[in-house]
Design a protein around this motif. Structure first.
Motif, PDB file in Angstrom:
ATOM      1  N   TRP A 147      -7.777   8.748   4.252  1.00  0.00           N
ATOM      2  CA  TRP A 147      -9.012   9.448   3.882  1.00  0.00           C
ATOM      3  C   TRP A 147      -8.998  10.852   4.464  1.00  0.00           C
ATOM      4  O   TRP A 147      -9.414  11.806   3.815  1.00  0.00           O
ATOM      5  CB  TRP A 147     -10.218   8.656   4.395  1.00  0.00           C
ATOM      6  CG  TRP A 147     -11.488   9.008   3.734  1.00  0.00           C
ATOM      7  CD1 TRP A 147     -12.461   9.851   4.207  1.00  0.00           C
ATOM      8  CD2 TRP A 147     -11.945   8.559   2.458  1.00  0.00           C
ATOM      9  NE1 TRP A 147     -13.492   9.924   3.306  1.00  0.00           N
ATOM     10  CE2 TRP A 147     -13.199   9.141   2.227  1.00  0.00           C
ATOM     11  CE3 TRP A 147     -11.411   7.707   1.505  1.00  0.00           C
ATOM     12  CZ2 TRP A 147     -13.926   8.903   1.074  1.00  0.00           C
ATOM     13  CZ3 TRP A 147     -12.145   7.474   0.362  1.00  0.00           C
ATOM     14  CH2 TRP A 147     -13.385   8.068   0.157  1.00  0.00           C
ATOM     15  N   VAL A 202     -10.517   0.721  -2.763  1.00  0.00           N
ATOM     16  CA  VAL A 202      -9.574   0.163  -1.794  1.00  0.00           C
ATOM     17  C   VAL A 202      -8.705  -0.923  -2.437  1.00  0.00           C
ATOM     18  O   VAL A 202      -7.524  -1.045  -2.116  1.00  0.00           O
ATOM     19  CB  VAL A 202     -10.256  -0.342  -0.501  1.00  0.00           C
ATOM     20  CG1 VAL A 202     -10.903   0.800   0.244  1.00  0.00           C
ATOM     21  CG2 VAL A 202     -11.250  -1.438  -0.748  1.00  0.00           C
ATOM     22  N   ARG A 203      -9.255  -1.670  -3.382  1.00  0.00           N
ATOM     23  CA  ARG A 203      -8.465  -2.686  -4.081  1.00  0.00           C
ATOM     24  C   ARG A 203      -7.396  -2.018  -4.955  1.00  0.00           C
ATOM     25  O   ARG A 203      -6.242  -2.455  -4.983  1.00  0.00           O
ATOM     26  CB  ARG A 203      -9.359  -3.586  -4.928  1.00  0.00           C
ATOM     27  CG  ARG A 203      -8.652  -4.839  -5.389  1.00  0.00           C
ATOM     28  CD  ARG A 203      -9.567  -5.798  -6.124  1.00  0.00           C
ATOM     29  NE  ARG A 203     -10.761  -6.196  -5.433  1.00  0.00           N
ATOM     30  CZ  ARG A 203     -10.826  -7.070  -4.432  1.00  0.00           C
ATOM     31  NH1 ARG A 203      -9.712  -7.627  -3.989  1.00  0.00           N
ATOM     32  NH2 ARG A 203     -11.965  -7.380  -3.865  1.00  0.00           N
ATOM     33  N   GLN A 221     -15.206  -0.535  -2.880  1.00  0.00           N
ATOM     34  CA  GLN A 221     -14.403  -1.760  -2.934  1.00  0.00           C
ATOM     35  C   GLN A 221     -13.358  -1.667  -4.048  1.00  0.00           C
ATOM     36  O   GLN A 221     -12.205  -2.053  -3.863  1.00  0.00           O
ATOM     37  CB  GLN A 221     -15.313  -2.966  -3.143  1.00  0.00           C
ATOM     38  CG  GLN A 221     -14.607  -4.292  -3.006  1.00  0.00           C
ATOM     39  CD  GLN A 221     -15.567  -5.458  -3.111  1.00  0.00           C
ATOM     40  OE1 GLN A 221     -16.591  -5.378  -3.778  1.00  0.00           O
ATOM     41  NE2 GLN A 221     -15.230  -6.547  -2.459  1.00  0.00           N
ATOM     42  N   ILE A 244       0.844  -1.198   0.000  1.00  0.00           N
ATOM     43  CA  ILE A 244       0.000   0.000   0.000  1.00  0.00           C
ATOM     44  C   ILE A 244       0.878   1.246   0.000  1.00  0.00           C
ATOM     45  O   ILE A 244       0.707   2.144  -0.820  1.00  0.00           O
ATOM     46  CB  ILE A 244      -0.927  -0.003   1.239  1.00  0.00           C
ATOM     47  CG1 ILE A 244      -1.880  -1.197   1.192  1.00  0.00           C
ATOM     48  CG2 ILE A 244      -1.688   1.311   1.356  1.00  0.00           C
ATOM     49  CD1 ILE A 244      -2.546  -1.518   2.520  1.00  0.00           C
ATOM     50  N   LEU A 270      -9.030  -5.533   3.132  1.00  0.00           N
ATOM     51  CA  LEU A 270     -10.154  -4.633   3.365  1.00  0.00           C
ATOM     52  C   LEU A 270     -11.173  -4.731   2.237  1.00  0.00           C
ATOM     53  O   LEU A 270     -12.377  -4.718   2.482  1.00  0.00           O
ATOM     54  CB  LEU A 270      -9.647  -3.188   3.510  1.00  0.00           C
ATOM     55  CG  LEU A 270     -10.660  -2.103   3.824  1.00  0.00           C
ATOM     56  CD1 LEU A 270     -11.425  -2.431   5.097  1.00  0.00           C
ATOM     57  CD2 LEU A 270      -9.968  -0.764   3.944  1.00  0.00           C
ATOM     58  N   ALA A 271     -10.723  -4.879   1.005  1.00  0.00           N
ATOM     59  CA  ALA A 271     -11.617  -4.992  -0.153  1.00  0.00           C
ATOM     60  C   ALA A 271     -12.466  -6.257  -0.080  1.00  0.00           C
ATOM     61  O   ALA A 271     -13.597  -6.274  -0.558  1.00  0.00           O
ATOM     62  CB  ALA A 271     -10.829  -4.971  -1.448  1.00  0.00           C
ATOM     63  N   GLU A 277      -4.886  -2.301   7.929  1.00  0.00           N
ATOM     64  CA  GLU A 277      -5.383  -1.767   6.652  1.00  0.00           C
ATOM     65  C   GLU A 277      -6.511  -0.774   6.873  1.00  0.00           C
ATOM     66  O   GLU A 277      -6.539   0.296   6.254  1.00  0.00           O
ATOM     67  CB  GLU A 277      -5.868  -2.905   5.751  1.00  0.00           C
ATOM     68  CG  GLU A 277      -4.767  -3.692   5.116  1.00  0.00           C
ATOM     69  CD  GLU A 277      -5.267  -4.625   4.016  1.00  0.00           C
ATOM     70  OE1 GLU A 277      -6.333  -4.360   3.423  1.00  0.00           O
ATOM     71  OE2 GLU A 277      -4.564  -5.616   3.748  1.00  0.00           O
ATOM     72  N   PHE A 301      -6.268   3.151   5.803  1.00  0.00           N
ATOM     73  CA  PHE A 301      -7.221   3.743   4.869  1.00  0.00           C
ATOM     74  C   PHE A 301      -7.954   4.913   5.530  1.00  0.00           C
ATOM     75  O   PHE A 301      -8.115   5.974   4.928  1.00  0.00           O
ATOM     76  CB  PHE A 301      -8.223   2.698   4.367  1.00  0.00           C
ATOM     77  CG  PHE A 301      -9.115   3.228   3.285  1.00  0.00           C
ATOM     78  CD1 PHE A 301      -8.636   3.371   1.995  1.00  0.00           C
ATOM     79  CD2 PHE A 301     -10.417   3.589   3.553  1.00  0.00           C
ATOM     80  CE1 PHE A 301      -9.449   3.879   0.988  1.00  0.00           C
ATOM     81  CE2 PHE A 301     -11.234   4.096   2.558  1.00  0.00           C
ATOM     82  CZ  PHE A 301     -10.749   4.233   1.271  1.00  0.00           C
ATOM     83  N   PHE A 346      -5.354  -2.341  -0.739  1.00  0.00           N
ATOM     84  CA  PHE A 346      -5.979  -2.795   0.509  1.00  0.00           C
ATOM     85  C   PHE A 346      -6.787  -4.068   0.236  1.00  0.00           C
ATOM     86  O   PHE A 346      -7.999  -4.088   0.339  1.00  0.00           O
ATOM     87  CB  PHE A 346      -6.900  -1.714   1.069  1.00  0.00           C
ATOM     88  CG  PHE A 346      -6.204  -0.489   1.564  1.00  0.00           C
ATOM     89  CD1 PHE A 346      -5.816  -0.385   2.892  1.00  0.00           C
ATOM     90  CD2 PHE A 346      -5.972   0.590   0.725  1.00  0.00           C
ATOM     91  CE1 PHE A 346      -5.181   0.760   3.364  1.00  0.00           C
ATOM     92  CE2 PHE A 346      -5.340   1.736   1.185  1.00  0.00           C
ATOM     93  CZ  PHE A 346      -4.953   1.817   2.504  1.00  0.00           C
TER      94      PHE A 346
END
Length: 195
Positions: free
Chosen positions: A82, A185-186, A182, A23, A193-194, A74, A78, A190
């Protein structure tokens, strides 16, 4: 900042660094992982004792003592990204495209749902000036860009609040918004998380 509701032994900082390396390789800012809240305070940041992470201006970090799983690492990363602003911290084209798509879908959700618009308006009345100042402190110079970011965050907060309560009318296009988030984040790496 992110806070833990489950205090306990955290992961070693080296394990968190290794887990989020894919990441952070895509970011234009460093994501230091501190061993403890005390180490963060010694670095000059004032944070709560149960903080998992923090974002101050354009700086962010994680606290390994309060993060007990790779997924939590993760989520916290994120969350803090943000706050700083996704567009400010990555030049990855897929991530930028996914973020633009998420913002477009988020705006469509707000326009299709009067309850979301009303809650967003109330959120901006309560937090808008503070958020504008946060973005200004983070180096966002354009008033129009700050206004857009505050508006989008108010939509995001309104949707999250309504979805979290799970009462009232269903939010139109919520499934599309979740799918868009989704993808975002992918695109940023992440993967846990996704999923």
């Amino acid at each position: 900042f992110s806070q833990t509701s489950e205090p306990g032994p955290g992961l070693p900082a080296a394990d968190i660094r290794a887990h989020i390396a894919g990441i952070t390789d895509k970011l234009s800012v460093a994501v230091p992982v501190y061993d403890s809240v005390e180490a963060v305070r010694q670095a000059g940041f004032s944070i709560a004792g149960d903080a998992q992470g923090f974002a101050k201006g354009d700086r962010l970090g994680l606290i390994s003592a309060n993060i007990s799983t790779p997924l939590q690492a993760e989520i916290t990363t994120f969350h803090e990204l943000w706050h700083v602003g996704i567009k400010r911290v990555t030049s990855d084209r897929d991530a930028i495209r996914a973020f633009a798509n998420y913002n477009a879908v988020l705006t469509r959700v707000a326009m299709a749902n009067p309850g979301v618009r009303q809650r967003a308006k109330e959120w901006r009345q309560q937090y808008g000036k503070d958020k504008d100042q946060q973005f200004r402190d983070a180096g966002v110079k354009s008033p129009a860009e700050r206004e857009l970011r505050v508006r989008l965050q108010s939509f995001d907060e309104a949707v999250a609040g309504i979805a979290g309560e799970r009462r009232g009318k269903p939010v139109k296009f919520l499934t599309e918004l979740v799918a868009s988030l989704q993808r975002l984040v992918r695109a940023m790496g992440f993967d846990n998380l996704a999923n």
